[in-house]
Every structure is written in structure tokens, then in C-alpha cells.
Design an enzyme around this catalytic site. Structure first.
Site, short mmCIF file in Angstrom:
data_model
loop_
_atom_site.label_atom_id
_atom_site.label_comp_id
_atom_site.label_asym_id
_atom_site.label_seq_id
_atom_site.Cartn_x
_atom_site.Cartn_y
_atom_site.Cartn_z
N ASN A 187 62.95 16.11 67.76
CA ASN A 187 62.06 16.44 66.64
C ASN A 187 60.66 15.99 66.99
O ASN A 187 60.46 14.99 67.68
CB ASN A 187 62.49 15.74 65.34
CG ASN A 187 61.60 16.18 64.19
OD1 ASN A 187 61.64 17.33 63.77
ND2 ASN A 187 60.74 15.28 63.70
N TYR A 191 53.18 12.02 61.77
CA TYR A 191 53.26 10.94 60.79
C TYR A 191 52.18 9.92 61.16
O TYR A 191 52.18 9.42 62.31
CB TYR A 191 54.63 10.24 60.85
CG TYR A 191 55.82 11.18 60.99
CD1 TYR A 191 56.14 12.10 59.99
CD2 TYR A 191 56.64 11.12 62.12
CE1 TYR A 191 57.25 12.94 60.13
CE2 TYR A 191 57.74 11.95 62.26
CZ TYR A 191 58.04 12.86 61.27
OH TYR A 191 59.14 13.68 61.41
N ARG A 192 51.33 9.58 60.23
CA ARG A 192 50.22 8.66 60.54
C ARG A 192 50.76 7.29 60.98
O ARG A 192 51.88 6.90 60.61
CB ARG A 192 49.34 8.48 59.31
CG ARG A 192 50.01 7.64 58.24
CD ARG A 192 49.10 7.33 57.08
NE ARG A 192 49.72 6.41 56.17
CZ ARG A 192 49.90 6.63 54.88
NH1 ARG A 192 49.52 7.77 54.33
NH2 ARG A 192 50.45 5.70 54.12
N TRP A 205 56.84 7.74 58.54
CA TRP A 205 57.59 8.96 58.26
C TRP A 205 58.23 8.77 56.90
O TRP A 205 58.88 7.77 56.62
CB TRP A 205 58.59 9.31 59.35
CG TRP A 205 59.51 8.25 59.86
CD1 TRP A 205 60.19 7.32 59.12
CD2 TRP A 205 59.86 8.04 61.22
NE1 TRP A 205 60.94 6.55 59.95
CE2 TRP A 205 60.77 6.97 61.25
CE3 TRP A 205 59.52 8.66 62.42
CZ2 TRP A 205 61.32 6.50 62.43
CZ3 TRP A 205 60.08 8.18 63.58
CH2 TRP A 205 60.96 7.12 63.59
N GLU A 253 60.27 22.15 67.52
CA GLU A 253 58.83 22.43 67.34
C GLU A 253 58.19 22.88 68.64
O GLU A 253 57.25 23.69 68.64
CB GLU A 253 58.09 21.18 66.84
CG GLU A 253 58.28 20.84 65.37
CD GLU A 253 59.57 20.10 65.08
OE1 GLU A 253 60.30 19.75 66.05
OE2 GLU A 253 59.88 19.87 63.91
N ASP A 302 44.38 9.37 51.22
CA ASP A 302 45.35 10.39 51.63
C ASP A 302 44.95 11.82 51.29
O ASP A 302 43.93 12.07 50.66
CB ASP A 302 46.71 10.02 51.01
CG ASP A 302 47.83 10.11 52.03
OD1 ASP A 302 47.87 11.11 52.75
OD2 ASP A 302 48.65 9.18 52.10
C1 LIG Z 1 47.11 15.37 59.16
C2 LIG Z 1 48.52 15.22 58.67
C3 LIG Z 1 49.07 13.97 58.50
C4 LIG Z 1 50.38 13.82 58.04
N1 LIG Z 1 50.89 12.58 57.85
C5 LIG Z 1 52.16 12.42 57.45
C6 LIG Z 1 52.71 11.12 57.31
O1 LIG Z 1 52.05 10.12 57.50
N2 LIG Z 1 54.02 11.03 56.93
C7 LIG Z 1 54.80 12.12 56.71
O2 LIG Z 1 55.99 11.97 56.41
N3 LIG Z 1 54.29 13.38 56.81
C8 LIG Z 1 52.99 13.54 57.18
N4 LIG Z 1 52.47 14.80 57.31
C9 LIG Z 1 53.31 15.96 57.01
C10 LIG Z 1 54.31 16.22 58.12
O3 LIG Z 1 53.67 16.29 59.37
C11 LIG Z 1 55.08 17.51 57.84
O4 LIG Z 1 55.78 17.35 56.64
C12 LIG Z 1 56.01 17.89 58.97
O5 LIG Z 1 56.62 19.13 58.67
C13 LIG Z 1 57.08 16.86 59.18
O6 LIG Z 1 57.89 17.22 60.24
P1 LIG Z 1 59.46 17.03 60.19
O7 LIG Z 1 60.00 18.01 59.19
O8 LIG Z 1 59.87 17.35 61.58
O9 LIG Z 1 59.73 15.64 59.80
C14 LIG Z 1 51.16 14.96 57.75
C15 LIG Z 1 50.60 16.24 57.92
C16 LIG Z 1 49.29 16.38 58.36
C17 LIG Z 1 48.70 17.74 58.51
#
Ligand SMILES: Cc1cc2nc3c(=O)[nH]c(=O)nc-3n(C[C@H](O)[C@H](O)[C@H](O)COP(=O)(O)O)c2cc1C
Length: 501
Positions: A187, A191-192, A205, A253, A302
Site C-alpha cells: 500500500n 499520511y502527514r 494514518w 497505487e 488541516d
Molecule cells: C496533502 C494530503 C495530506 C494527507 N494527509 C493525511 C493524513 O495525515 N492521514 C490520513 O489518514 N490521510 C491523509 N490524507 C488522505 C489520504 O492520503 C487518502 O485518504 C488516501 O486515499 C489514503 O490511502 P489509503 O487508502 O491507501 O490508506 C492526505 C491527503 C492529502 C492530499
């Protein structure tokens, strides 16, 4: 974008694949610069708040992407706002129009079993294209130009302290890689990561995300104490962008990135664990999480435009940093909308519409306005065919991947242009009897929702703003929208010119 958009996907041919894949972040910078979409800032600017103020002003004024060549305290330049307009999204994904990607996806979804030899032959290019999208493992790559197993520190990088009341500095555009312990499937999510010190960060996450699922699975198995994780910062734009896509866990991805850019993503194994990262990455952080170790993370200014509250999240321990010679640090800021993430989200809205329509063919178009910051508001137009249809669509959207977070869904008839929020407000407000047409449901909500009664759990509202039917218990007459007769419009077009108005 107009009302014909949704319908346009139905019959589109497969648009051409991007033929000039951008190979890395540097290619992207060059492409932005060539198109007049990037401004270099040659003087010193502080990653502590000042870069945010620049980036915020630039995006609000529809200004260019920014490359800070001399961030204070670091020799590494900072790229920000690289995706912060629809034009930049198009450059990033190698298309003239984001709708082309939706068209390509719709084309594949419509692929039928070939009947004869000719049909089979016609299908070959498409199959070859799918085949070339799969990621390729390679033995080395630019991200290994410098390998540092000791003597490394995050403090060398210009990591932003974004907003005044943030809990610290945050890596804001990281590609976080982990493997599902059961299936081994990779995956990649964005996630910041809050910097605690030179070797440790938070791992934000949220509960519903795939990285968190891998972590929970490993913890439940109880076979190992650590979870290997790798983080890539800065890559070619399609790869970078793929990290935010709400793809189902079964879809890699990196495969989707290969599909978007029309060329396989090259992946290389980390030095200290088995996780693979994009070989073209600017910076790679290799490390692990101790299962069960949590630490306070946040607050953080945020996507919502509010500070998300501090909470406990896992801790990422870095064991090794590899990077390119003279790396570029890619960052973003989020905050009061619209920000860079609005444009990233807008492209998701367009790219994923054909996939949504696979399950909900009655959907004509959707729109997530910037003020709704992704999850708070979805406007949906449908071809209404039976009583209660609007409510069926709301509940289906609440059951669809990350669309489950949608707080308010407004469903309108197909003749309403959902890309025009003012038209939606006008028609929807006229069309509803609030007590009758509002549907409340309980369910999971976005972790960033500060108003829900409990973290991650709360209510949602659906508004059925479609025309009401007798079969839905509406027995009064329903009026038409006022429109001038076309022949008068045409006559006055000429008279208007004559009047020189
Ligand atoms: C700039 C940016 C920052 C993000 N930060 C977070 C974060 O800190 N935690 C989180 O869970 N999702 C965050 N997201 C959203 C996830 O990247 C998004 O939900 C993604 O689909 C998660 O991937 P996954 O389904 O493989 O877990 C962020 C998105 C963007 C565009």
C-alpha cells in the site's frame, strides 16, 4: 465544466495515453517552468511559517508553483503548490484535460469480450497498455545516490512548520509504503508525519486508512514487534499523486501510477527492509514502527481550515536515509480552502466518476465544492427513475469506499449543473420540504471532523432535492422553471446588437 460532463463519459473512446511520461520530480519542475507555471524564489525564506504564507497567497491569487532555492537553515530547495491548479494537474498527469483520464478509464470499463479475431486484434494495444502499467522492480536507482545508515538527521531538510499553533514541523507530502502482512500486497498512502527529532516522526494514518489496517493486522498477529515502513518524498507527479487516491486495497497505487503516466513505475528495494520504493524518489526514509508504541501527534492546521486536535498515533523510527545528490524537498500546505489539495481532490472527482458510475449508472455528475473540503459536501445529479431513488443514491455513496465520510449529500435532478453551486442552491432550496426531504444516517465520519459527537463516528445528512412524484406521496402540481421561448431569445440577440447594449 458543464452539465454534459457526466453524460460525456458514457460514449467516449479511449483517449490517448500520455506519451511523454515525466520521469521524476525534476522533469515535473522543468515541465512546470516551460509552461510558465513555476516561479523560483532565489532569496532566503524561512520554512518556519514564511513558506506557508507565500504558498497560501500564491494559491489564493491563482499564482504559480514555487521553488524556494534557499530555504533558511537548509541547502535543499523546497517545491510547493506543484499541483495547485487544474493546468498543473494536467501537466502532472500528461493530459490536455483531466477528463481524458476519465475517458480512458471509461473505455476500459466498457471493454467487451471480443467476438472474432479482428476484435481480438483490436484489443491488443489496450491489453499491452495495461501490461505496461505494472510496476517493475529494478536493482538500483537515483534514490540510492547517497546512502546514509548513520550520521543522518531530518533536521538537514527544510521541513515546514506550517501554521502558528502546529505541534511542530510536519512532512506534508510523503508517500508511505507498507505491506499487508497477510497478502504481502503493497500500500502507498499519503499520511502527514510530525517531526519529533532527527530520527523519529509521527505516523498520522487515520483509522480507516490502509496503513492503519496493516498495523492493526500485524499487532493482532502478535508474531513480530516491529512493522517495517518506508517513506518516499518527491517522485514523478503521477506516482506522487497516486498516494492520495481512494483506491480499494486490492489495487496497487504504483500500478495505477503506471496507468496514469503510461509507463511502469520502477521500484527498488530498501537498504534495511524488504519494502520497495520508487527508484526515482528524491529522498527515502527507511524505518519501522514499534507495534503498540503511540505518541501525541498534532495539533495541525488541516484541510478543514481548522486545527485538527492532537491525538495519539504510532511513532516512525528512521534507520536509514537514502537520497539523490542535491535532492529537492516536495511539500504542500493545507488550510482554509481552496488550497493545493482542492485541485488534487477535483482531479479525483473527475477521474473517479466513471468508476462510481459503474456501480451507480444513474449518477450523471458529482461535485465536491472547495468549501466542503472533500468530505463535508457532495452535490450529485441523477437520472431519477423510481420513487425514493435519491435516497438510494445517498445510501449507496455512504457505502462506497472513502465516500463513506460524506457528511452532506445533496441529490438533484439530471438537468441541474452540479458544477454550478449557485444553481444547485437555488433549485435545491426551492425543491425541498425540509422535514420530508432530509435523511439522517449514522456512520463512520472522517477523523478530521471536529464536530461529530465521538471521534470517527457521527451523523450524516442527505437532502433529496429532486422533483417529487405522486408515487412518493406528493399530490400537488410541480411547477416548471422559468425560461424564455427560444425564438424570442434569438430575435432579441439581434435587437440587442442593434441597441449596442
Ligand atoms: C496533502 C494530503 C495530506 C494527507 N494527509 C493525511 C493524513 O495525515 N492521514 C490520513 O489518514 N490521510 C491523509 N490524507 C488522505 C489520504 O492520503 C487518502 O485518504 C488516501 O486515499 C489514503 O490511502 P489509503 O487508502 O491507501 O490508506 C492526505 C491527503 C492529502 C492530499
Amino acid at each position: 465544466m458543464g452539465k454534459a460532463l457526466g453524460a460525456a463519459y458514457c460514449n467516449q473512446p479511449v483517449a490517448h495515453v500520455p506519451d511523454m511520461a515525466l520521469n521524476d520530480l525534476r522533469d515535473f519542475i522543468r515541465a512546470l517552468e516551460k509552461n510558465g507555471e513555476l516561479k523560483r524564489i532565489p532569496f532566503e525564506v524561512d520554512p518556519y511559517l514564511e513558506i506557508t504564507e507565500f504558498a497560501d497567497r500564491s494559491v489564493k491569487q491563482k499564482g504559480p508553483a514555487l521553488l524556494f532555492e534557499k530555504p533558511k537553515g537548509s541547502t535543499v530547495p523546497v517545491l510547493i503548490n506543484a499541483f495547485a491548479s487544474m493546468r498543473r494537474m494536467e501537466i502532472a498527469l500528461g493530459v490536455d484535460n483531466i477528463e481524458d483520464i476519465a475517458g480512458r478509464i471509461a473505455g476500459y470499463l466498457q471493454m467487451q469480450r471480443p467476438d472474432g479475431l479482428l476484435d481480438k486484434l483490436k484489443m491488443l494495444p489496450k491489453l499491452a497498455e495495461i501490461g505496461s502499467a505494472f510496476p517493475k522492480t529494478v536493482n538500483g536507482g537515483p534514490c540510492k545516490e547517497v546512502i546514509r545508515r548513520t550520521d543522518f538527521s531530518l533536521n538537514e531538510f527544510p521541513i515546514l512548520h506550517c501554521w502558528p499553533h502546529d505541534g511542530g514541523r510536519f512532512i506534508t507530502l510523503p508517500l508511505v509504503f507498507s505491506n499487508n502482512p497477510k497478502t504481502g500486497k503493497r500500500n502507498c498512502g499519503m499520511y502527514r508525519m510530525q517531526v519529533y527529532d532527527g530520527q523519529t516522526t509521527g505516523m498520522h494514518w487515520q483509522k480507516h486508512k490502509q496503513g492503519a489496517d496493516h498495523y492493526r493486522r500485524l499487532a493482532q498477529e502478535g508474531k513480530q514487534a516491529k512493522m517495517p515502513v518506508a517513506v518516499a518524498i518527491g517522485a514523478d507527479p503521477a506516482t506522487l499523486y497516486s498516494a492520495i487516491l481512494p483506491l480499494p486495497p486490492e489495487i496497487d497505487e504504483m500500478m495505477f501510477a503506471g496507468f496514469l503516466r503510461g509507463k511502469a513505475v520502477e521500484m527498488v528495494k530498501c537498504e534495511t527492509n524488504d519494502i520497495e520504493v520508487p527508484a526515482n524518489a528524491e529522498i527515502v526514509l527507511e524505518g519501522y514502527l514499534n507495534l503498540g508504541e503511540l505518541r501525541n501527534e498534532g495539533p495541525f492546521g488541516d484541510h478543514t481550515g481548522f486545527y485538527s486536535l492532537d491525538d495519539d498515533y504510532p511513532v516512525f523510527h528512521i534507520e536509514c536515509i537514502t537520497h539523490r545528490k542535491q535532492p529537492v524537498y516536495a511539500a504542500t500546505i493545507v488550510g482554509p480552502p481552496p488550497m493545493e489539495d482542492f485541485y488534487m481532490g477535483k482531479a479525483i472527482e473527475r477521474i473517479f466518476l466513471p468508476l462510481m458510475r459503474m456501480q451507480l449508472p444513474e449518477v450523471r455528475d458529482i461535485c465536491m465544492p472547495p468549501e466542503g473540503v472533500f468530505h463535508n459536501l457532495i452535490l450529485v445529479s441523477i437520472r431519477k427513475s423510481y420513487p425514493g431513488h435519491a435516497r438510494k443514491v445517498m445510501h449507496a455513496i455512504w457505502g462506497l469506499g472513502q465516500a463513506m465520510f460524506s457528511k452532506v449529500i445533496v441529490v438533484v435532478d439530471e438537468d441541474v449543473d452540479v458544477q454550478n453551486a449557485s444553481e444547485v442552491a437555488w433549485k435545491a432550496l426551492n425543491n425541498i420540504d425540509p422535514q420530508r426531504d432530509i435523511e439522517f444516517a449514522m456512520g463512520p465520519v472522517d477523523s478530521l471532523d471536529h464536530s461529530s459527537r465521538l471521534p470517527n463516528y457521527g451523523s450524516k445528512m442527505g437532502v433529496d432535492a429532486t422533483t417529487k412524484w405522486k408515487t412518493e406521496g406528493f399530490t400537488r402540481r410541480w411547477p416548471n422553471v422559468i425560461e424564455m421561448s427560444p425564438d424570442v431569445v434569438k430575435r432579441v440577440d439581434d435587437l440587442w446588437k442593434k441597441a449596442k447594449l
